[in-house]
Design an enzyme around this catalytic site. Structure first.
Site, PDB file in Angstrom:
ATOM      1  CE1 TYR A  49      -3.330  -2.701  -0.143  1.00 32.23           C
ATOM      2  CE2 TYR A  49      -4.471  -1.458   1.541  1.00 32.23           C
ATOM      3  CZ  TYR A  49      -4.458  -2.470   0.600  1.00 32.23           C
ATOM      4  OH  TYR A  49      -5.580  -3.236   0.405  1.00 32.23           O
ATOM      5  N   GLY A 101      -7.641 -14.694  10.416  1.00 31.59           N
ATOM      6  CA  GLY A 101      -8.614 -13.861   9.717  1.00 31.59           C
ATOM      7  C   GLY A 101      -9.823 -14.680   9.351  1.00 31.59           C
ATOM      8  CB  CYS A 147     -11.662 -21.047   7.445  1.00 32.67           C
ATOM      9  SG  CYS A 147     -11.094 -20.246   5.938  1.00 32.67           S
ATOM     10  CB  CYS A 182     -13.653 -21.315  -0.606  1.00 39.43           C
ATOM     11  SG  CYS A 182     -14.831 -20.214   0.226  1.00 39.43           S
ATOM     12  CB  CYS A 203     -18.479 -16.974   5.966  1.00 44.38           C
ATOM     13  SG  CYS A 203     -17.516 -18.450   6.298  1.00 44.38           S
ATOM     14  CB  ALA A 209     -28.880 -27.975   1.960  1.00 42.65           C
ATOM     15  CD  GLU A 232     -27.434 -39.132   2.805  1.00 39.62           C
ATOM     16  OE1 GLU A 232     -27.670 -37.911   2.754  1.00 39.62           O
ATOM     17  OE2 GLU A 232     -27.357 -39.861   1.791  1.00 39.62           O
TER      18      GLU A 232
HETATM   19  C1  LIG Z   1     -16.790 -33.426  -6.191  1.00 39.72           C
HETATM   20  C2  LIG Z   1     -17.523 -32.209  -5.762  1.00 39.72           C
HETATM   21  C3  LIG Z   1     -16.842 -31.244  -5.064  1.00 39.72           C
HETATM   22  C4  LIG Z   1     -17.490 -30.081  -4.673  1.00 39.72           C
HETATM   23  N1  LIG Z   1     -16.771 -29.136  -4.018  1.00 39.72           N
HETATM   24  C5  LIG Z   1     -17.351 -27.967  -3.726  1.00 39.72           C
HETATM   25  C6  LIG Z   1     -16.618 -26.951  -3.076  1.00 39.72           C
HETATM   26  O1  LIG Z   1     -15.452 -27.101  -2.776  1.00 39.72           O
HETATM   27  N2  LIG Z   1     -17.236 -25.780  -2.807  1.00 39.72           N
HETATM   28  C7  LIG Z   1     -18.543 -25.573  -3.140  1.00 39.72           C
HETATM   29  O2  LIG Z   1     -19.053 -24.496  -2.896  1.00 39.72           O
HETATM   30  N3  LIG Z   1     -19.275 -26.529  -3.729  1.00 39.72           N
HETATM   31  C8  LIG Z   1     -18.721 -27.709  -4.031  1.00 39.72           C
HETATM   32  N4  LIG Z   1     -19.461 -28.667  -4.659  1.00 39.72           N
HETATM   33  C9  LIG Z   1     -20.887 -28.445  -4.833  1.00 39.72           C
HETATM   34  C10 LIG Z   1     -21.565 -28.743  -3.510  1.00 39.72           C
HETATM   35  O3  LIG Z   1     -21.073 -29.913  -3.012  1.00 39.72           O
HETATM   36  C11 LIG Z   1     -23.094 -28.805  -3.599  1.00 39.72           C
HETATM   37  O4  LIG Z   1     -23.579 -27.577  -4.037  1.00 39.72           O
HETATM   38  C12 LIG Z   1     -23.674 -29.135  -2.212  1.00 39.72           C
HETATM   39  O5  LIG Z   1     -23.157 -30.356  -1.745  1.00 39.72           O
HETATM   40  C13 LIG Z   1     -25.171 -29.170  -2.257  1.00 39.72           C
HETATM   41  O6  LIG Z   1     -25.616 -29.538  -0.980  1.00 39.72           O
HETATM   42  P1  LIG Z   1     -27.051 -30.205  -0.761  1.00 39.72           P
HETATM   43  O7  LIG Z   1     -27.102 -30.544   0.685  1.00 39.72           O
HETATM   44  O8  LIG Z   1     -28.083 -29.317  -1.320  1.00 39.72           O
HETATM   45  O9  LIG Z   1     -27.037 -31.495  -1.657  1.00 39.72           O
HETATM   46  P2  LIG Z   1     -26.141 -32.821  -1.704  1.00 39.72           P
HETATM   47  O10 LIG Z   1     -24.746 -32.519  -1.310  1.00 39.72           O
HETATM   48  O11 LIG Z   1     -26.364 -33.403  -3.039  1.00 39.72           O
HETATM   49  O12 LIG Z   1     -26.766 -33.727  -0.575  1.00 39.72           O
HETATM   50  C14 LIG Z   1     -28.033 -34.303  -0.731  1.00 39.72           C
HETATM   51  C15 LIG Z   1     -28.096 -35.549   0.113  1.00 39.72           C
HETATM   52  O13 LIG Z   1     -29.427 -36.008   0.129  1.00 39.72           O
HETATM   53  C16 LIG Z   1     -29.419 -37.445   0.066  1.00 39.72           C
HETATM   54  N5  LIG Z   1     -30.724 -37.853  -0.454  1.00 39.72           N
HETATM   55  C17 LIG Z   1     -31.243 -37.647  -1.687  1.00 39.72           C
HETATM   56  N6  LIG Z   1     -32.490 -38.137  -1.756  1.00 39.72           N
HETATM   57  C18 LIG Z   1     -32.775 -38.670  -0.553  1.00 39.72           C
HETATM   58  C19 LIG Z   1     -33.915 -39.326   0.009  1.00 39.72           C
HETATM   59  N7  LIG Z   1     -35.036 -39.510  -0.692  1.00 39.72           N
HETATM   60  N8  LIG Z   1     -33.865 -39.755   1.280  1.00 39.72           N
HETATM   61  C20 LIG Z   1     -32.747 -39.572   2.029  1.00 39.72           C
HETATM   62  N9  LIG Z   1     -31.642 -38.960   1.539  1.00 39.72           N
HETATM   63  C21 LIG Z   1     -31.661 -38.518   0.288  1.00 39.72           C
HETATM   64  C22 LIG Z   1     -28.252 -37.741  -0.860  1.00 39.72           C
HETATM   65  O14 LIG Z   1     -27.771 -39.059  -0.678  1.00 39.72           O
HETATM   66  C23 LIG Z   1     -27.250 -36.688  -0.428  1.00 39.72           C
HETATM   67  O15 LIG Z   1     -26.388 -37.160   0.605  1.00 39.72           O
HETATM   68  C24 LIG Z   1     -18.848 -29.864  -5.016  1.00 39.72           C
HETATM   69  C25 LIG Z   1     -19.540 -30.855  -5.723  1.00 39.72           C
HETATM   70  C26 LIG Z   1     -18.891 -32.016  -6.087  1.00 39.72           C
HETATM   71  C27 LIG Z   1     -19.650 -33.058  -6.852  1.00 39.72           C
END
Ligand SMILES: Cc1cc2nc3c(=O)[nH]c(=O)nc-3n(C[C@H](O)[C@H](O)[C@H](O)COP(=O)(O)OP(=O)(O)OC[C@H]3O[C@@H](n4cnc5c(N)ncnc54)[C@H](O)[C@@H]3O)c2cc1C
Length: 647
Positions: free
Chosen positions: A180, A325, A349, A352, A368, A399, A418
């Site tokens: 800076y 941080g 953390c 990313c 975050c 989620a 799950e």
């Molecule tokens: C290899 C890989 C690496 C990634 N790395 C990153 C990253 O570094 N940073 C980032 O921001 N994003 C990353 N992503 C994207 C991120 O992982 C997804 O956006 C996130 O996981 C979505 O979360 P979710 O909980 O909505 O769904 P998911 O992660 O798809 O989880 C859904 C879960 O619901 C379960 N399920 C589905 N139907 C049923 C049912 N009927 N009954 C019971 N269980 C069920 C599934 O088995 C699964 O475990 C990555 C994706 C992949 C494929």
């Protein structure tokens, strides 16, 4: 409270000058973008800092505040100021609130970014030591400060120090981060002056030395003054390591009480805000070498959240304080959890850079990926539910786990289902990349949190409409995620075509020559992982590689792919053949590429059938994460949080 005394050094009180600090954790100064437009300290900032003080940090370094706005005209985004006494009341509210939790707070006073300023024009160029090109627009030459302006800035800085003491700050930190303005005077790469503020080492050090003595005259002999310095700016010609150490000796003699040692400058940005692809503790050896030549404390960054890593730095005597941080953005409670031996409860953390530094740079303010409440501490406060409800969460990805965690914190009764035998959803595969180990920690964080909160987790159980009807939940959260896109390309059913899940979780063999189809972040990370394993990699992608990530991490990732000899082929896949694949390049020409294995990284498709079936059946229904639209971790965690918080 179970205190394990596991991190003895980290929780030993320390001193900077005469100021005692309760432990060795220093929250890094990080611009939030939350300041009021007139530079005042906002309620949102007070909430942000109080959360980190309450979480146990010993010293909070408040983000950069400008001391002057008439010469430093190009101050960017909402930035705090300490340029008038009108700043004092709010600043005092902040310092008092931080003190309530036993933390100390310093203020980082800044002369702005100089050549690195955003904006600027030929008529109103950035200021600097010399007429060097502006970093943001090299066609504009900076305006060198006159001697009269330098003197005015020194006076403004000293006056700001006096106001800061008045406002209740415990320490002044001189903002010399990342090349800076002040650093532009120190480095011969940017300082081409031939007056008394340039030329030899003495001349280039004159501005900071005069600044320190003017500050000292205002704050008194016992008030701590810190200085942030990049020993290595990671830029050819900017500074040698030896000169960095000489600067430290010189500044110690000028009256500095503590050094905050970092690296890099905007020209070498990923080093300053190290993404997950870099090893931990990039700056630790620099701090250790500074410790060899000065007699005052040194602060270093560990670049990660792990308390054992910080403890080791202290044990080895490489630094006196650990700067954190992003780890404190992800989990403000990190220090308290570490002190109580609850390490697995720390939300990690993931380094990313997507929402913290990139959120700031894209003018949205800091947020975050893993902590939905970051920057919204007051708005997203979690209040106990008036009436506990029976909640079914479907899906154990990020989620679903976040929705279950937050709803359980509110006192609801949760069962999470799950269908697989492991939690984590899609990030399980990503968590197996060695440079993504924080994702594995994140899954573990959720597992531990759900267990502690008494969430019942039913593994290996797929939820069907019949199961929902039989369970009669009052609330349903659908978080069924997404599955990999398998496009209708001729030959896609070939057995040499696999998904990332096949590669990372089912351990399918690959051979040595591999094509990754799709060059977004997930495809590029897969390619990096395999290239690091010694395989020969080609990425085929229609758009620019890693188009879907922030440019700080992207610079690092692309550089590492390049270093590993990964070929990035711009094209669209037309057909999978027995030998490999055919892709059409932007000129419309077909290219044949050979491969033992083709790994699909072409995005994902929402798994939303269950959600659609429930729309008319369940009165309180939340549908979150990738099953709404495929996104990323931040979207999944944020939507999960909001669902849990609203129930
Ligand atoms: C290899 C890989 C690496 C990634 N790395 C990153 C990253 O570094 N940073 C980032 O921001 N994003 C990353 N992503 C994207 C991120 O992982 C997804 O956006 C996130 O996981 C979505 O979360 P979710 O909980 O909505 O769904 P998911 O992660 O798809 O989880 C859904 C879960 O619901 C379960 N399920 C589905 N139907 C049923 C049912 N009927 N009954 C019971 N269980 C069920 C599934 O088995 C699964 O475990 C990555 C994706 C992949 C494929």
């Amino acid at each position: 409270m179970a205190c394990t005394q596991q991190f003895k050094k980290l929780f030993q009180p320390g001193r900077i000058g005469k100021m005692e600090i309760k432990n060795r954790i220093v929250m890094a100064p990080m611009a939030t973008g939350f300041a009021e437009l007139d530079g005042r300290y906002s309620q949102r900032q007070i909430d942000w800092y109080v959360a980190r003080a309450k979480g146990g940090a010993g010293l909070i370094e408040f983000e950069a505040c400008v001391v002057e706005k008439e010469i430093c005209t190009l101050v960017q985004f909402p930035f705090n100021a300490m340029d008038t006494t009108l700043q004092i009341p709010r600043a005092n509210e902040l310092t008092m609130a931080v003190h309530d939790y036993g933390a100390k707070i310093s203020i980082q006073l800044s002369l702005s970014q100089g050549k690195n300023s955003l904006g600027g024009s030929v008529e109103n160029p950035p200021i600097s030591a010399s007429a060097i090109p502006s970093f943001m627009n090299p066609d504009i030459l900076c305006r060198p400060l006159s001697i009269e302006e330098i003197k005015k800035l020194i006076q403004a800085f000293a006056d700001a120090c006096e106001r800061a003491v008045w406002a209740g700050f415990d320490m002044i930190s001189i903002h010399n981060h990342s090349g800076y303005l002040l650093d532009q005077f120190i480095s011969p790469l940017w300082n081409k002056r031939n007056d008394e503020y340039g030329g030899d080492f003495e001349g280039r050090m004159r501005f900071p030395v005069e600044l320190i003595s003017a500050a000292r005259a205002k704050v008194g002999a016992d008030f701590p003054i810190g200085f942030r310095l990049g020993i290595d700016l990671k830029l050819e010609g900017a500074r040698t390591h030896e000169e960095g150490l000489e600067i430290c000796r010189h500044l110690e003699a000028a009256g500095v009480d503590v050094f905050n040692i970092d690296q890099g400058c905007p020209e070498a940005m990923p080093v300053s805000i190290a993404p997950c692809y870099y090893p931990y503790g990039l700056w630790v050896e620099d701090a250790a070498s500074v410790k060899q030549v000065v007699g005052i404390p040194v602060i270093t960054s560990g670049n990660n959240y792990r308390p054992d890593f910080a403890e080791k730095i202290l044990e080895e005597g490489k630094a006196d304080f650990i700067l954190m941080g992003r780890p404190l953005i992800a989990d403000p409670e990190l220090p308290n959890k570490a002190k109580e031996g609850r390490v697995e409860e720390i939300r990690p953390c993931t380094r990313c850079n997507e929402d913290c530094i990139w959120g700031l740079m894209t003018l949205k303010g800091v947020a975050c990926q893993v902590n939905a409440t970051a920057g919204k501490e007051r708005y997203y406060a979690i209040a106990p539910a008036t009436k506990p409800k029976r909640v079914m969460v479907i899906g154990g990805g990020p989620a679903g786990m976040e929705a279950a965690r937050v709803a359980a914190l509110k006192g609801h009764n949760i069962v999470l289902y799950e269908k697989k035998h492991e939690l984590g959803g899609q990030i399980r595969a990503g968590s197996k990349f060695p440079f993504r180990s924080e994702l594995a920690d994140l899954i573990n964080y959720f597992r531990v949190a759900l267990e502690k909160l008494g969430v019942k987790v039913e593994m290996g159980k797929e939820v069907t409409p019949e199961l929902i009807a039989a369970s009669r939940p009052e609330v349903v959260v659908v978080a069924t995620g997404a599955t990999p896109t398998i496009p209708a390309i001729p030959g896609i059913k070939n057995e040499r075509v696999i998904t990332i899940e096949d590669l990372m979780l089912n351990k399918k063999a690959t051979g040595d020559v591999i094509i990754v189809a799709g060059g977004g972040i997930v495809g590029c990370e897969t390619a990096l992982f395999l290239a690091q394993e010694g395989k020969k990699l080609t990425i085929v992608e229609t758009l620019p590689a890693a188009y879907d990530m922030n440019w700080i991490s992207r610079m690092a990732l692309l550089e590492m792919l390049f270093d590993k000899g990964v070929t990035i082929s711009n094209g669209t896949i037309k057909e999978i053949t027995e030998e490999g694949l055919i892709a059409t390049d932007p000129e419309g020409k077909d290219q044949t590429l050979k491969a033992d294995t083709i790994i699909l990284a072409l995005g994902s498709e929402s798994e939303n059938k269950l959600a659609k079936n429930l729309e008319d059946e369940i009165k309180e229904l939340y549908v979150v994460g990738d099953c709404v639209t495929p996104g990323n971790l931040r979207k999944a965690i944020h939507e999960g949080f909001v669902a849990g918080w609203r129930i």
